[in-house]
Design a protein around this motif. Sequence first.
Motif, mmCIF file in Angstrom:
data_model
loop_
_atom_site.group_PDB
_atom_site.id
_atom_site.type_symbol
_atom_site.label_atom_id
_atom_site.label_comp_id
_atom_site.label_asym_id
_atom_site.label_seq_id
_atom_site.Cartn_x
_atom_site.Cartn_y
_atom_site.Cartn_z
ATOM 1 N N THR A 258 0.730 -1.181 0.079
ATOM 2 C CA THR A 258 -0.046 -0.038 0.127
ATOM 3 C C THR A 258 0.803 1.341 -0.026
ATOM 4 N N ILE A 259 0.725 2.216 -0.730
ATOM 5 C CA ILE A 259 1.406 3.601 -0.881
ATOM 6 C C ILE A 259 0.729 4.504 -0.251
ATOM 7 N N GLY A 260 1.226 4.979 0.902
ATOM 8 C CA GLY A 260 0.557 6.229 1.490
ATOM 9 C C GLY A 260 1.388 7.302 1.172
ATOM 10 N N ILE A 261 0.437 8.494 1.121
ATOM 11 C CA ILE A 261 1.038 9.793 0.876
ATOM 12 C C ILE A 261 0.347 10.809 1.778
ATOM 13 N N THR A 262 1.136 11.502 2.268
ATOM 14 C CA THR A 262 0.665 12.418 3.416
ATOM 15 C C THR A 262 1.300 13.859 3.024
ATOM 16 N N LEU A 263 0.366 15.112 3.045
ATOM 17 C CA LEU A 263 0.637 16.154 2.786
ATOM 18 C C LEU A 263 0.573 16.905 4.156
ATOM 19 N N HIS A 264 1.535 17.762 4.374
ATOM 20 C CA HIS A 264 1.815 18.495 5.866
ATOM 21 C C HIS A 264 1.954 20.092 5.088
ATOM 22 N N PHE A 265 1.329 20.895 6.034
ATOM 23 C CA PHE A 265 1.463 22.427 5.830
ATOM 24 C C PHE A 265 2.233 23.042 6.929
ATOM 25 N N ASP A 266 3.069 23.881 6.350
ATOM 26 C CA ASP A 266 4.151 24.435 7.227
ATOM 27 C C ASP A 266 3.724 25.860 7.541
ATOM 28 N N LYS A 267 2.648 26.030 8.467
ATOM 29 C CA LYS A 267 2.133 27.422 8.759
ATOM 30 C C LYS A 267 3.065 28.626 9.074
ATOM 31 N N ILE A 278 -2.808 24.574 -0.069
ATOM 32 C CA ILE A 278 -1.868 23.855 -1.108
ATOM 33 C C ILE A 278 -2.618 22.857 -1.669
ATOM 34 N N TYR A 279 -2.583 22.344 -2.649
ATOM 35 C CA TYR A 279 -3.166 21.562 -3.703
ATOM 36 C C TYR A 279 -2.300 20.382 -3.931
ATOM 37 N N MET A 280 -2.489 19.127 -3.880
ATOM 38 C CA MET A 280 -1.301 18.208 -4.593
ATOM 39 C C MET A 280 -2.219 17.362 -5.294
ATOM 40 N N SER A 306 -4.375 26.724 5.547
ATOM 41 C CA SER A 306 -3.613 27.236 6.737
ATOM 42 C C SER A 306 -4.903 27.714 7.552
ATOM 43 N N ALA A 307 -5.911 28.090 7.227
ATOM 44 C CA ALA A 307 -6.858 28.208 8.401
ATOM 45 C C ALA A 307 -7.456 27.248 9.191
ATOM 46 N N ASP A 308 -7.295 26.183 8.700
ATOM 47 C CA ASP A 308 -7.794 24.899 9.566
ATOM 48 C C ASP A 308 -6.893 24.595 10.581
ATOM 49 N N ASP A 309 -7.239 24.971 12.036
ATOM 50 C CA ASP A 309 -6.255 24.918 13.167
ATOM 51 C C ASP A 309 -6.104 23.663 13.637
ATOM 52 N N GLN A 310 -7.174 22.954 13.180
ATOM 53 C CA GLN A 310 -7.150 21.237 13.532
ATOM 54 C C GLN A 310 -6.335 20.279 12.951
#
Length: 635
Positions: A258-267, A278-280, A306-310
Amino acid sequence: MDAPRHGPWFAAALLPNPNEKIQQKGILTKCKYSVRGMLVTQTRKGYGQAVANTIVTTTLMHGFESKMKYYKIVLPPLSYLYYFSVLNCTVDSVDTGGCPIYVSIGNGNMPPFDVDEFLINCTNSTENCHLRVVSPNSSGLNFVAFYLRDINSTAPVTVTWQVTTEECEAKSSHIFMENSTDESMAANKSQVASEFQSKCIILPMLGQFSSASENFNSIYVFPNEFLMPKRNNTLVVPDTHSLITGFNVRFLSNSGGTIGITLHFDKQKLSENQTATIYMCIVKDGFPDVHNLENCSNGALLSIESADDQHHHQRIHIPYPEFGDYYVALISRCYSIERNQTVEPCHTFPTARFTIIQSRCLNEKCGHYGHCAEYISGLFVFSACRCFAGWKGYVCTDDTDANSDSLELLAVMLLTLSNGFFIPAIILAFYRRFYLEGVVYIFTMFFSAVYHACDASNLYQYCMMKYDVLSFSDFLGSYMAVWVTLMAMARLPDKLRTIFDVMGALFLALAVDYDKHSLLLNVVPLVLGIGMVFLSWGYQCRLRHHCYPTWRRYVFCLLPGVLLALVGLLLFTLFETETNYKYVHSIWHVLIATSIVFLLPGRRELPDGSSKEQYCTVANTSDPQDQNSLVIPVE
């Protein structure tokens, strides 16, 4: 199937067992099924070749072969989009304004042979005879097919057409792969605007770092990732250009996980007066459509705000990925806080980090109701979740037919505690001086209980030893309990009984290790033991000149004991299913253990012949030779 996609195809066959019946091996004829498959293919030969950004002329004529023409389109290596256009069409050298042709496009496969599946109808006007094709196949398998429509005229049709492309750039891409300060990012904005003219920028392809000791355990990183580990696939994502990178899934060695792809935001890298998204977009075997990354209509989309604090990360999983190249494109959009979140140019490019990991099952896990295992089918190795307690699904999350936790606990309790019915037989055996038999009953009760504690449920499981050891001990104890009980019932000299007990233990251990589910293992000891019992009793009848044992023992001891054992044997052999196993097998424990109380002979004499006690109404107190009287205490 018309126009199959390029690559390996798989077929699977399954023979379900709808009643889930547990059958004794060897009782019924075992049916063998076979599946025979045959693959017949038809290949298309003689297609032409058309180079992108050049004008091509095609002539179609009526006739089976000449009314259809196929071309392979040769695109530049960094093409993310191409336009197909019919420039001119003439019938018998006359421009008719329309064109009696159908056009079909194949992206990664040959166009379909069926005329009803065409994409463009150029009959009415050549002005509408064009097509926009996104994400062309990166392996070069891009085709176009022309079909001549049936018309009254038999004149040849000449079509002039062209393919034009849009391409990405691949230079100086390192400026997006730095952990830069806000000031340097502002400087990079002008550098990006002046240096890159295309809508997308090609970054280096990700390399695969694998663990040699385990299958499907690898990560995909940029080539210099381990030289500068703080980067962690961190990118500065502009809003003016799309960034594209990719990774390769290898055939056989990678496709079973299984390939797992995770996108993180650096606020922390964002301007105070703006929010950003950010769109991927992830697409297989082709660059994503950089003009419409926000929708990612032909791939899988991840987006973080970035507005999503959770939530500052999003994740997607690709189970059993097809082998080939996967391309990842990123772009950002910035919004003004003071202007009601209207789109505006980014003051500072936001920063994102993404991780691409390959693992077994889902991050090596299968939820609370399953465990991950590896399977081998031919040359193909793959991982899958082995679910229990009735749960199903790729990661055991489908509870349609699931058992409750309390029902699983009940199964364990029934199958283990039901062995406690051996306690009366154990006490009775030691009281009547059948010490060997009592030890065997203790062994059987203990190992049957701990075996079912390990085997009854994967949710509530306690394995004191290795499963194979527990299974062997449970089966050996069961067969030995039957054997020593029959030997105790037989009227044999003590020395001869000891020999038979030891021989039974040795041969039963050998047979259980050879095949513990064999029908012969159930039948042979039972038939031999019963035969020895009746032979010895027949000999006693001849010596005494009357029936042995007494009719009271037959009626009040042997008959209920045999009936209990027979009912238990029938339930065990004919009525057990995977659904009722916990109930039926527990009843089997109770019946067999209780039958021993009725079948075990009366108390043995001491060597000096004293302390002869009778505990059953079937005993014949007037017969001094009746030393094996059996059983129920009488007030």
